[in-house]
Motif scaffolding. Structure first.
Motif, PDB file in Angstrom:
ATOM      1  N   LYS A  83       0.837  -1.215   0.000  1.00 15.38           N
ATOM      2  CA  LYS A  83       0.000   0.000   0.000  1.00 15.38           C
ATOM      3  C   LYS A  83       0.866   1.256   0.000  1.00 15.38           C
ATOM      4  CE  LYS A  83      -3.858  -2.120   2.481  1.00 15.38           C
ATOM      5  NZ  LYS A  83      -4.529  -2.219   3.781  1.00 15.38           N
ATOM      6  N   LEU A  84       1.891   1.257   0.845  1.00 12.12           N
ATOM      7  CA  LEU A  84       2.787   2.416   0.901  1.00 12.12           C
ATOM      8  C   LEU A  84       3.554   2.579  -0.408  1.00 12.12           C
ATOM      9  CD1 LEU A  84       4.107   1.995   4.557  1.00 12.12           C
ATOM     10  CD2 LEU A  84       2.618   3.836   3.726  1.00 12.12           C
ATOM     11  N   ALA A  85       3.962   1.481  -1.007  1.00  9.96           N
ATOM     12  CA  ALA A  85       4.666   1.536  -2.293  1.00  9.96           C
ATOM     13  C   ALA A  85       3.783   2.168  -3.364  1.00  9.96           C
ATOM     14  CB  ALA A  85       5.101   0.134  -2.716  1.00  9.96           C
ATOM     15  N   THR A  86       2.500   1.832  -3.345  1.00  9.41           N
ATOM     16  CA  THR A  86       1.562   2.407  -4.309  1.00  9.41           C
ATOM     17  C   THR A  86       1.446   3.916  -4.104  1.00  9.41           C
ATOM     18  OG1 THR A  86       0.331   0.336  -4.393  1.00  9.41           O
ATOM     19  CG2 THR A  86      -0.824   2.313  -5.126  1.00  9.41           C
ATOM     20  N   TYR A 130       3.609   6.009  -2.556  1.00 11.20           N
ATOM     21  CA  TYR A 130       4.853   6.777  -2.663  1.00 11.20           C
ATOM     22  C   TYR A 130       5.693   6.459  -3.904  1.00 11.20           C
ATOM     23  CZ  TYR A 130       3.605   8.444   1.928  1.00 11.20           C
ATOM     24  OH  TYR A 130       2.945   9.026   2.974  1.00 11.20           O
ATOM     25  N   GLY A 131       5.196   5.554  -4.761  1.00 14.84           N
ATOM     26  CA  GLY A 131       5.861   5.320  -6.033  1.00 14.84           C
ATOM     27  C   GLY A 131       7.048   4.369  -5.986  1.00 14.84           C
ATOM     28  N   GLU A 132       6.997   3.414  -5.088  1.00 16.80           N
ATOM     29  CA  GLU A 132       8.056   2.392  -5.014  1.00 16.80           C
ATOM     30  C   GLU A 132       7.599   1.148  -5.775  1.00 16.80           C
ATOM     31  OE1 GLU A 132      11.010   0.821  -5.119  1.00 16.80           O
ATOM     32  OE2 GLU A 132      11.566   2.134  -3.446  1.00 16.80           O
ATOM     33  N   ASP A 133       8.540   0.331  -6.175  1.00 15.99           N
ATOM     34  CA  ASP A 133       8.258  -0.928  -6.855  1.00 15.99           C
ATOM     35  C   ASP A 133       7.507  -1.861  -5.897  1.00 15.99           C
ATOM     36  OD1 ASP A 133       8.819  -3.776  -7.579  1.00 15.99           O
ATOM     37  OD2 ASP A 133       9.915  -2.848  -9.243  1.00 15.99           O
ATOM     38  N   LYS A 134       6.309  -2.270  -6.287  1.00 12.49           N
ATOM     39  CA  LYS A 134       5.476  -3.098  -5.404  1.00 12.49           C
ATOM     40  C   LYS A 134       6.046  -4.500  -5.220  1.00 12.49           C
ATOM     41  CE  LYS A 134       1.632  -1.441  -7.491  1.00 12.49           C
ATOM     42  NZ  LYS A 134       0.236  -1.355  -7.877  1.00 12.49           N
ATOM     43  N   VAL A 135       6.641  -5.055  -6.252  1.00 12.95           N
ATOM     44  CA  VAL A 135       7.215  -6.400  -6.145  1.00 12.95           C
ATOM     45  C   VAL A 135       8.392  -6.386  -5.166  1.00 12.95           C
ATOM     46  CG1 VAL A 135       8.378  -8.262  -7.393  1.00 12.95           C
ATOM     47  CG2 VAL A 135       6.415  -7.102  -8.427  1.00 12.95           C
ATOM     48  N   GLU A 138      21.006   6.351   8.330  1.00 11.09           N
ATOM     49  CA  GLU A 138      21.063   7.679   7.740  1.00 11.09           C
ATOM     50  C   GLU A 138      20.742   7.601   6.250  1.00 11.09           C
ATOM     51  OE1 GLU A 138      24.105  11.455   7.920  1.00 11.09           O
ATOM     52  OE2 GLU A 138      24.962   9.450   7.929  1.00 11.09           O
ATOM     53  N   ASN A 139      19.957   8.562   5.760  1.00 21.08           N
ATOM     54  CA  ASN A 139      19.661   8.685   4.333  1.00 21.08           C
ATOM     55  C   ASN A 139      19.080   7.397   3.747  1.00 21.08           C
ATOM     56  OD1 ASN A 139      19.442   9.953   1.857  1.00 21.08           O
ATOM     57  ND2 ASN A 139      21.589   9.662   1.321  1.00 21.08           N
ATOM     58  N   MET A 140      17.993   6.932   4.346  1.00 25.09           N
ATOM     59  CA  MET A 140      17.352   5.688   3.911  1.00 25.09           C
ATOM     60  C   MET A 140      16.755   5.847   2.517  1.00 25.09           C
ATOM     61  SD  MET A 140      15.437   4.835   7.516  1.00 25.09           S
ATOM     62  CE  MET A 140      14.832   3.183   7.132  1.00 25.09           C
ATOM     63  N   THR A 141      16.778   4.758   1.758  1.00 22.14           N
ATOM     64  CA  THR A 141      16.104   4.743   0.458  1.00 22.14           C
ATOM     65  C   THR A 141      14.595   4.671   0.705  1.00 22.14           C
ATOM     66  OG1 THR A 141      16.050   2.330   0.274  1.00 22.14           O
ATOM     67  CG2 THR A 141      18.039   3.469  -0.576  1.00 22.14           C
ATOM     68  N   LEU A 142      13.836   4.907  -0.329  1.00 16.91           N
ATOM     69  CA  LEU A 142      12.378   4.828  -0.208  1.00 16.91           C
ATOM     70  C   LEU A 142      11.953   3.428   0.239  1.00 16.91           C
ATOM     71  CD1 LEU A 142       9.562   6.031  -0.510  1.00 16.91           C
ATOM     72  CD2 LEU A 142       9.694   5.521  -2.976  1.00 16.91           C
ATOM     73  N   LEU A 143      12.526   2.399  -0.337  1.00 14.51           N
ATOM     74  CA  LEU A 143      12.163   1.037   0.043  1.00 14.51           C
ATOM     75  C   LEU A 143      12.537   0.747   1.500  1.00 14.51           C
ATOM     76  CD1 LEU A 143      10.929  -1.656  -0.787  1.00 14.51           C
ATOM     77  CD2 LEU A 143      13.182  -2.345  -1.639  1.00 14.51           C
ATOM     78  N   ILE A 188       9.744  -0.369   4.384  1.00 14.71           N
ATOM     79  CA  ILE A 188       9.793  -1.610   5.162  1.00 14.71           C
ATOM     80  C   ILE A 188       9.932  -1.294   6.652  1.00 14.71           C
ATOM     81  CG2 ILE A 188      11.041  -3.780   5.556  1.00 14.71           C
ATOM     82  CD1 ILE A 188       9.323  -3.558   2.904  1.00 14.71           C
ATOM     83  N   TYR A 189      10.726  -0.302   6.999  1.00 15.23           N
ATOM     84  CA  TYR A 189      10.866   0.077   8.409  1.00 15.23           C
ATOM     85  C   TYR A 189       9.503   0.444   9.004  1.00 15.23           C
ATOM     86  CZ  TYR A 189      12.342   2.361  12.693  1.00 15.23           C
ATOM     87  OH  TYR A 189      12.490   2.698  14.019  1.00 15.23           O
ATOM     88  N   ILE A 190       8.789   1.324   8.335  1.00 11.98           N
ATOM     89  CA  ILE A 190       7.523   1.813   8.908  1.00 11.98           C
ATOM     90  C   ILE A 190       6.400   0.788   8.755  1.00 11.98           C
ATOM     91  CG2 ILE A 190       6.627   3.113   6.917  1.00 11.98           C
ATOM     92  CD1 ILE A 190       6.662   4.367  10.555  1.00 11.98           C
ATOM     93  N   ALA A 191       6.400   0.003   7.679  1.00 19.29           N
ATOM     94  CA  ALA A 191       5.379  -1.043   7.524  1.00 19.29           C
ATOM     95  C   ALA A 191       5.495  -2.059   8.663  1.00 19.29           C
ATOM     96  CB  ALA A 191       5.518  -1.728   6.166  1.00 19.29           C
TER      97      ALA A 191
END
Length: 188
Positions: A32-35, A37-42, A116-121, A125-128
Motif C-alpha cells: 500500500k505504501l509503495a503504491t 509513494y511510487g516504489e516498486d510493489k514487487v 542515515e539517508n534511507m532509500t524509499l524502500l 519496510i521500516y515503517i510497515a
C-alpha cells in the motif's frame, strides 16, 4: 530466485503463526505504501517477506552467522543480538533463496534500526513493520494516519517513539537509529 509462495512456505515452517501473520501484514502494508509513494510493489513485497526470516534464531546463532560472514559487530549488536535478525535474514535470502537485489536485501537489513539517508524502500519496510495491522499500541492509529499522508513525518514519529521506548527500558540505542532520526530532522 524463490517465488513469493516458496518464501511463504519457508516462513510457515520456521516462524510462529503470530510472526507469520505479522510478516503478511507488513507485506500488505508495504505494498500500500509503495503504491502511494511510487516504489516498486514487487520489491516491497519481497523485502517485507524476508525482513523477519531469522527472527526465530537465538542471539548466539545471529552473532555466529554474522561473524562467519565477515561482519564486524559493535558493542550494541553484541549486547542486543536481536538487532541482527534483519542482516541474518538478508544473508539467508541471498544464499538460500537466491535474492540478489541489494535494494530488497538492504531494506531487510535496516528494518530494525533504520539508517542515515534511507532509500524509499528502506523507509517503507521500516515503517510497515511498525504499523502493520496486527500492531496494537497506544498511538498506532495516529501513526498510521500520519504515515499514509507523509512518510517522513511517520518515520520521525516512529524513531522518536522507539528511542523513548528504548530509554525507558534502559536498553542500548543503536547509532544507526540516532543517525536515521537526525537525518530526517536535518532534511525536513
Amino acid at each position: 530466485m524463490w517465488t513469493e509462495e516458496q518464501i511463504k512456505g519457508y516462513l510457515r515452517e520456521n516462524l510462529k503463526e503470530s510472526r507469520y501473520i505479522h510478516v503478511i501484514g507488513v507485506m500488505e502494508t508495504a505494498e500500500k505504501l509503495a503504491t502511494i509513494y511510487g516504489e516498486d510493489k514487487v520489491k516491497s513485497r519481497y523485502a517485507a517477506l524476508i525482513h523477519d526470516l531469522a527472527k526465530h534464531e537465538s542471539g548466539e546463532t545471529l552473532i555466529s552467522i554474522c561473524k562467519n560472514h565477515g561482519y564486524t559487530l559493535n558493542s550494541v549488536e553484541i549486547n542486543s543480538p536481536h538487532l541482527l535478525h534483519g542482516l541474518v535474514g538478508a544473508i539467508i535470502a541471498k544464499e538460500k533463496m537466491g535474492i540478489e537485489d541489494d535494494d530488497i536485501l538492504n531494506a531487510a537489513i535496516f528494518h530494525t534500526t533504520g539508517k542515515e539517508n534511507m532509500t524509499l524502500l528502506e523507509k517503507i519496510i521500516y515503517i510497515a513493520d511498525y504499523i502493520e495491522p496486527s500492531r496494537d499500541f497506544p498511538g498506532v492509529e495516529e501513526l498510521r494516519e500520519i504515515t499514509f499522508k507523509n512518510l517522513d513525518k511517520g518515520l520521525l514519529k516512529a524513531f522518536d517513539n522507539t528511542i523513548k521506548f528504548i530509554i525507558d527500558k534502559g536498553l542500548l540505542i543503536h547509532q544507526r537509529t540516532i543517525e536515521a532520526r537526525n537525518y530526517i530532522v536535518n532534511n525536513k
